[in-house]
Design an enzyme around this catalytic site. Structure first.
Site, PDB file in Angstrom:
ATOM      1  N   SER A  46       0.831  -1.216   0.000  1.00 53.53           N
ATOM      2  CA  SER A  46       0.000   0.000   0.000  1.00 53.53           C
ATOM      3  C   SER A  46       0.863   1.262   0.000  1.00 53.53           C
ATOM      4  O   SER A  46       0.336   2.365  -0.123  1.00 53.53           O
ATOM      5  CB  SER A  46      -0.954   0.010   1.196  1.00 53.53           C
ATOM      6  OG  SER A  46      -0.221  -0.062   2.394  1.00 53.53           O
ATOM      7  N   HIS A  47       2.177   1.116   0.164  1.00 57.18           N
ATOM      8  CA  HIS A  47       3.049   2.297   0.131  1.00 57.18           C
ATOM      9  C   HIS A  47       4.138   2.198  -0.924  1.00 57.18           C
ATOM     10  O   HIS A  47       5.134   2.903  -0.871  1.00 57.18           O
ATOM     11  CB  HIS A  47       3.626   2.572   1.523  1.00 57.18           C
ATOM     12  CG  HIS A  47       2.545   3.013   2.453  1.00 57.18           C
ATOM     13  ND1 HIS A  47       1.725   2.111   3.087  1.00 57.18           N
ATOM     14  CD2 HIS A  47       2.091   4.235   2.768  1.00 57.18           C
ATOM     15  CE1 HIS A  47       0.822   2.779   3.787  1.00 57.18           C
ATOM     16  NE2 HIS A  47       1.020   4.058   3.612  1.00 57.18           N
ATOM     17  N   GLU A 187      -4.587   0.559   2.788  1.00 61.90           N
ATOM     18  CA  GLU A 187      -5.018  -0.848   2.795  1.00 61.90           C
ATOM     19  C   GLU A 187      -6.515  -0.933   2.473  1.00 61.90           C
ATOM     20  O   GLU A 187      -6.956  -1.839   1.767  1.00 61.90           O
ATOM     21  CB  GLU A 187      -4.781  -1.482   4.181  1.00 61.90           C
ATOM     22  CG  GLU A 187      -3.343  -1.489   4.652  1.00 61.90           C
ATOM     23  CD  GLU A 187      -2.492  -2.554   3.997  1.00 61.90           C
ATOM     24  OE1 GLU A 187      -3.004  -3.297   3.158  1.00 61.90           O
ATOM     25  OE2 GLU A 187      -1.293  -2.597   4.339  1.00 61.90           O
TER      26      GLU A 187
HETATM   27  P1  NDP Z   1      -0.177  -3.587   9.871  1.00 65.06           P
HETATM   28  O1  NDP Z   1      -1.406  -3.702  10.704  1.00 65.06           O
HETATM   29  O2  NDP Z   1      -0.084  -4.413   8.646  1.00 65.06           O
HETATM   30  O3  NDP Z   1       1.102  -3.907  10.747  1.00 65.06           O
HETATM   31  C1  NDP Z   1       1.382  -3.161  11.903  1.00 65.06           C
HETATM   32  C2  NDP Z   1       2.632  -3.671  12.563  1.00 65.06           C
HETATM   33  O4  NDP Z   1       2.324  -4.882  13.250  1.00 65.06           O
HETATM   34  C3  NDP Z   1       3.769  -4.008  11.617  1.00 65.06           C
HETATM   35  O5  NDP Z   1       4.962  -3.533  12.158  1.00 65.06           O
HETATM   36  C4  NDP Z   1       3.740  -5.534  11.525  1.00 65.06           C
HETATM   37  O6  NDP Z   1       5.027  -6.100  11.310  1.00 65.06           O
HETATM   38  C5  NDP Z   1       3.243  -5.894  12.899  1.00 65.06           C
HETATM   39  N1  NDP Z   1       2.532  -7.166  12.914  1.00 65.06           N
HETATM   40  C6  NDP Z   1       1.524  -7.566  12.112  1.00 65.06           C
HETATM   41  N2  NDP Z   1       1.095  -8.785  12.453  1.00 65.06           N
HETATM   42  C7  NDP Z   1       1.849  -9.175  13.506  1.00 65.06           C
HETATM   43  C8  NDP Z   1       1.892 -10.349  14.304  1.00 65.06           C
HETATM   44  N3  NDP Z   1       1.071 -11.374  14.094  1.00 65.06           N
HETATM   45  N4  NDP Z   1       2.802 -10.392  15.293  1.00 65.06           N
HETATM   46  C9  NDP Z   1       3.657  -9.369  15.529  1.00 65.06           C
HETATM   47  N5  NDP Z   1       3.664  -8.244  14.802  1.00 65.06           N
HETATM   48  C10 NDP Z   1       2.764  -8.137  13.799  1.00 65.06           C
HETATM   49  O7  NDP Z   1       0.104  -2.033   9.488  1.00 65.06           O
HETATM   50  P2  NDP Z   1      -0.953  -0.873   9.220  1.00 65.06           P
HETATM   51  O8  NDP Z   1      -1.925  -1.357   8.218  1.00 65.06           O
HETATM   52  O9  NDP Z   1      -1.454  -0.337  10.493  1.00 65.06           O
HETATM   53  O10 NDP Z   1      -0.015   0.255   8.564  1.00 65.06           O
HETATM   54  C11 NDP Z   1       0.569   0.001   7.298  1.00 65.06           C
HETATM   55  C12 NDP Z   1       1.522   1.100   6.899  1.00 65.06           C
HETATM   56  O11 NDP Z   1       0.848   2.286   6.570  1.00 65.06           O
HETATM   57  C13 NDP Z   1       2.573   1.510   7.931  1.00 65.06           C
HETATM   58  O12 NDP Z   1       3.823   1.284   7.334  1.00 65.06           O
HETATM   59  C14 NDP Z   1       2.336   3.001   8.157  1.00 65.06           C
HETATM   60  O13 NDP Z   1       3.513   3.771   8.339  1.00 65.06           O
HETATM   61  C15 NDP Z   1       1.678   3.393   6.860  1.00 65.06           C
HETATM   62  N6  NDP Z   1       0.886   4.613   6.989  1.00 65.06           N
HETATM   63  C16 NDP Z   1       1.390   5.800   6.515  1.00 65.06           C
HETATM   64  C17 NDP Z   1       0.651   6.970   6.604  1.00 65.06           C
HETATM   65  C18 NDP Z   1       1.205   8.274   6.160  1.00 65.06           C
HETATM   66  O14 NDP Z   1       0.516   9.267   6.218  1.00 65.06           O
HETATM   67  N7  NDP Z   1       2.444   8.376   5.733  1.00 65.06           N
HETATM   68  C19 NDP Z   1      -0.708   6.971   7.157  1.00 65.06           C
HETATM   69  C20 NDP Z   1      -1.106   5.685   7.691  1.00 65.06           C
HETATM   70  C21 NDP Z   1      -0.336   4.550   7.574  1.00 65.06           C
HETATM   71  P3  NDP Z   1       5.415  -6.733   9.857  1.00 65.06           P
HETATM   72  O15 NDP Z   1       5.711  -5.551   8.990  1.00 65.06           O
HETATM   73  O16 NDP Z   1       6.586  -7.587  10.124  1.00 65.06           O
HETATM   74  O17 NDP Z   1       4.216  -7.500   9.413  1.00 65.06           O
END
Ligand code: NDP
Length: 332
Positions: A46-47, A187
């Site tokens: 998504s990024h 997402e």
């Molecule tokens: P996710 O819910 O996919 O993941 C959140 C975090 O949880 C990640 O670090 C992920 O690690 C970890 N994680 C996921 N599943 C597990 C698990 N089972 N056990 C342990 N850790 C886990 O992310 P979001 O959808 O909330 O966000 C996605 C992206 O969007 C982020 O990178 C965020 O910076 C970006 N974003 C940017 C914005 C902007 O304005 N620039 C605005 C909003 C979001 P892993 O990566 O290893 O899966």
């Protein structure tokens, strides 16, 4: 969904060509294309290339400067401000992170405030770069309102992501990076595009009712924060750090200013670094490793960041949505 296999070099080149043909100079195109390629490499879809049409729209509308020249000043010996000169955030981050690493390694604590940028990317890029230098990294940013504070049915917060990275000697850092909404809007948009449902309660539709339809959330509805009022408090803290402290726009102000061209709104970013070596002492790594050993000995646990780092080991092509590839090519 039809996909097109693209190598990491092809992904970089597609991003670079599309940005430079739409007004980015070499410095700006290189910074953004690297961020986009790294996102695709790690499976942060998504990024990655998904954001290119938005980046291009904001270059075309002249909202974002493709030839930005970020500048920096030291507010104190360990508080740095980088003015992004109205460019994309990766260009300002590229200037600020080495300065933050240097000052935090000397003083134990460092703060980097980034202003006048347009942030559309994941935040792990910056926290991970800090942790790769044996420092702890924390970053957060606000965005245009799409998330309702606890109790409300109207948006006030952005999806307001926060990232934290912990360094590990001879290992990849622990990194979490998460929106404080139930899901990142990117997402939700990808789910809407691909015809997938999202978990019930991810957001409300335009009538204020909970829904699992991503299109209803993205078009006239609203996202909710994770964890009800607790996530709402963290989203509020991010508004205060990334806008109030940094001295840039709160989400509601970003909305008022934005021209809605589909590209990233203007805003700031708060980044902090801490030195475990200077604060905890020499055995900080061994001590934390004991904790990680306990944690991973529990059945079902995986450490955040692990999925991305595993993806990174795959040197092969990434399978990109064919419609997206065609769309980007049409914009070159
Ligand atoms: P996710 O819910 O996919 O993941 C959140 C975090 O949880 C990640 O670090 C992920 O690690 C970890 N994680 C996921 N599943 C597990 C698990 N089972 N056990 C342990 N850790 C886990 O992310 P979001 O959808 O909330 O966000 C996605 C992206 O969007 C982020 O990178 C965020 O910076 C970006 N974003 C940017 C914005 C902007 O304005 N620039 C605005 C909003 C979001 P892993 O990566 O290893 O899966």
């Amino acid at each position: 969904m039809n996909t097109t296999p693209l190598s990491l070099d092809e992904i970089y080149n597609l991003a670079y060509t599309s940005l430079s043909n739409n007004g980015c100079d070499e410095y700006n195109a290189e910074a953004v294309s690297t961020t986009v390629m790294h996102a695709e490499r790690d499976g942060s879809v998504s990024h990655g290339l998904f954001r290119i049409p938005g980046y291009i729209a904001s270059l075309k509308s002249k909202k974002v400067k493709g030839n930005s020249k970020p500048s920096n000043i030291f507010l104190t010996q360990n508080a740095i401000r980088v003015d992004g000169d109205y460019g994309f955030a990766p260009t300002a981050i590229k200037v600020g992170i080495p300065l933050l690493i240097d000052t935090t390694s000397k003083h134990g604590v460092g703060v980097l405030t980034i202003t006048n940028t347009h942030h559309f990317a994941a935040l792990w890029h910056e926290t991970e770069a800090i942790a790769e230098n044996n420092l702890i990294g924390i970053a957060c940013t606000a965005y245009k309102p799409s998330v309702a504070p606890a109790g409300a049915k109207k948006p006030l917060f952005g999806t307001n992501p926060i990232s934290f990275a912990w360094p590990r000697k001879n290992k990849t850092p622990i990194v979490y990076d998460m929106a404080t909404s139930t899901m990142a809007m990117g997402e939700v948009q990808v789910a809407a595009r691909d015809g997938h449902k999202v978990p019930y309660g991810t957001g409300l539709n335009k009538d204020g009712k909970k829904t699992d339809n991503p299109s209803e959330i993205a078009n006239g509805g609203v996202l909710l924060t994770f964890g009800d009022y607790k996530g709402s408090a963290i989203a509020m803290m991010i508004e205060l750090l990334a806008a109030g402290l940094v001295g840039d726009l709160f989400s509601f102000e970003a909305k008022d200013e934005d021209n809605n061209d589909g590209g990233p709104a203007r805003g700031g970013e708060f980044i902090m670094a801490l030195s475990p070596e200077l604060i905890a002492g020499k055995d900080w790594n061994e001590h934390a490793e004991k904790f990680f050993k306990q944690m991973t000995s529990l059945e079902g646990v995986r450490l955040p960041g692990q999925r991305r780092h595993n993806n990174r080991n795959d040197k092969g092509p990434r399978h990109i949505n064919t419609n997206l590839v065609e769309k980007i090519k049409s914009l070159i």
